[in-house]
Write a protein that holds these residues in place. Sequence first.
Motif, PDB file in Angstrom:
ATOM      1  N   GLU A   1      -7.281   3.005  -4.752  1.00 49.81           N
ATOM      2  CA  GLU A   1      -8.287   3.168  -3.697  1.00 49.81           C
ATOM      3  C   GLU A   1      -8.441   4.664  -3.439  1.00 49.81           C
ATOM      4  O   GLU A   1      -7.542   5.304  -2.881  1.00 49.81           O
TER       5      GLU A   1
ATOM      6  N   THR B   1     -18.961   7.680  -0.749  1.00 50.79           N
ATOM      7  CA  THR B   1     -18.721   6.750  -1.839  1.00 50.79           C
ATOM      8  C   THR B   1     -20.007   6.061  -2.269  1.00 50.79           C
ATOM      9  O   THR B   1     -20.220   5.757  -3.439  1.00 50.79           O
TER      10      THR B   1
ATOM     11  N   ASN C   1      -8.131  -2.793   3.053  1.00 46.14           N
ATOM     12  CA  ASN C   1      -9.404  -3.470   2.794  1.00 46.14           C
ATOM     13  C   ASN C   1      -9.652  -3.632   1.305  1.00 46.14           C
ATOM     14  O   ASN C   1     -10.231  -4.636   0.863  1.00 46.14           O
ATOM     15  N   ALA C   2      -9.217  -2.664   0.509  1.00 42.23           N
ATOM     16  CA  ALA C   2      -9.355  -2.784  -0.939  1.00 42.23           C
ATOM     17  C   ALA C   2      -8.542  -3.969  -1.454  1.00 42.23           C
ATOM     18  O   ALA C   2      -8.990  -4.712  -2.347  1.00 42.23           O
TER      19      ALA C   2
ATOM     20  N   VAL D   1      -1.406  -1.080  -4.069  1.00 43.10           N
ATOM     21  CA  VAL D   1      -2.613  -0.296  -3.843  1.00 43.10           C
ATOM     22  C   VAL D   1      -2.221   1.166  -3.723  1.00 43.10           C
ATOM     23  O   VAL D   1      -1.501   1.555  -2.800  1.00 43.10           O
TER      24      VAL D   1
ATOM     25  N   CYS E   1       0.858  -1.187   0.000  1.00 47.70           N
ATOM     26  CA  CYS E   1       0.000   0.000   0.000  1.00 47.70           C
ATOM     27  C   CYS E   1       0.897   1.241   0.000  1.00 47.70           C
ATOM     28  O   CYS E   1       1.841   1.323   0.796  1.00 47.70           O
TER      29      CYS E   1
ATOM     30  N   ASN F   1      -3.138   4.662  -2.794  1.00 48.80           N
ATOM     31  CA  ASN F   1      -4.145   5.224  -1.901  1.00 48.80           C
ATOM     32  C   ASN F   1      -4.326   6.724  -2.139  1.00 48.80           C
ATOM     33  O   ASN F   1      -3.405   7.511  -1.911  1.00 48.80           O
TER      34      ASN F   1
END
Length: 432
Positions: A173, A430, A183-184, A146, A118, A148
């Motif tokens: 994300e 979202t 979590n993504a 990921v 991440c 962010n």
Amino acid sequence: MDDESKIRPAVVLDLDLSQPLPPVAGIAPDGRRVLQAHVLVRLFTEPLGTVLVDVPEQGLAPYALAAAIDTELGEAVSSRLRGAPVPVHGYVPHVEPEFLASRRAVLASAPEITVVVCTRERPGALARCLDSLFAMQYPVFRILVVDNAPVTDATAEVVRAAARRGPVEYLREPKAGLSFARNAAVAAAPGQILAWIDDDETADPHWLAEVARALAAHPEADVVSGVIVPAELETKAQLWFEQFGGHSKGRGFKPDTFGPHTAHIQSPLYPLPPFGTGANMTFRPGVIERIGGWDNALGAGTPAMGSEDTLAFTQVLLTGGTIVYQPTAVTHHYHRPDFEGLHKQMVGYGTGLTAAYTSLLLAQPGLIFKLMKLAPTALRDLTGSDSLRVSTLQDDFPRELLSANRRGMIAGPRAYLRGRRAARAKVRGTAR
């Protein structure tokens, strides 16, 4: 140059005792005086421990380095050499060390692992991390990056370039916060073993092999936690972080397991010594989902600033799970190099810790009674001269950093509540 600019606090070495030890220069190539050597000691690639040894101005001879290693790790070395082949007329029969044979057996049927990184707007560090992952000696893995809440295309460009060299995928994300990113990743990789590493780290060539060895040796394990060692100690701030326990908090290099069988010895509610850190952790499929995922009100990018990993480890143990501490699974971390960065990190550690407890108590109020029983132990660890947190501090360690850590602890509960409101607002936004 001022005096501090003429000093290199420590040179970081990674040495295998199966090879001749090198001399350690007292003066670095850039002219700075080297004060100490921080040595990760291995035998046939197996990490045995770390040694911090003073380096005289004239340098440290190999025999002196060997003596320092023997003082700290002599028994560990001897135990690995017992039963080794005896030379016959000067010839040593080639026999594969037991440690290497064990690793080779695991690699023959290695499970596929997804490595998750991440990141947010640190393309240089990410590229360095990905380089180390591609260099690992492991047959079947993929990398999931990921990105962010990006504000530029820098991370995507790094991943596109890396994808020409190996199995790396990109996931964006948009909601800011490390737990949202984590979590993504979980949602994007269902049913997969997930190994997590931070973008300011590099992986040891045998990192995933040792994770796989732990998973094979412990079929009951829900989580494997490894060791994080410094990649460099170029500044006093980096050395002070190590004095405070670094990321491994004095856990050493002895393998261990924690679960229902150890609850009577070590409470799942107090995070030393069994817990690892989010920068080197591996979860079996379904474990993160079982504990409800990562708390979006914790972690980098929230008012709490951290401890989403600590909460997850605690939840695993409270739900009857098992965590394996595998010190041969090594990653290398680039600590924050300046005092301001370290100060912020110390505040964040304190804030995140009590924020994680706030999250836990809001979900399970009945735990307050068990935590109250542990409070005297926690107080001793915070203030006692022999506690893991302060026993390794040297005279030059700024006590201001300890005060910052404690101020963070006081701020943690309120920070968590702010973060929870903000996280819920992001989710609602979202969903619209």
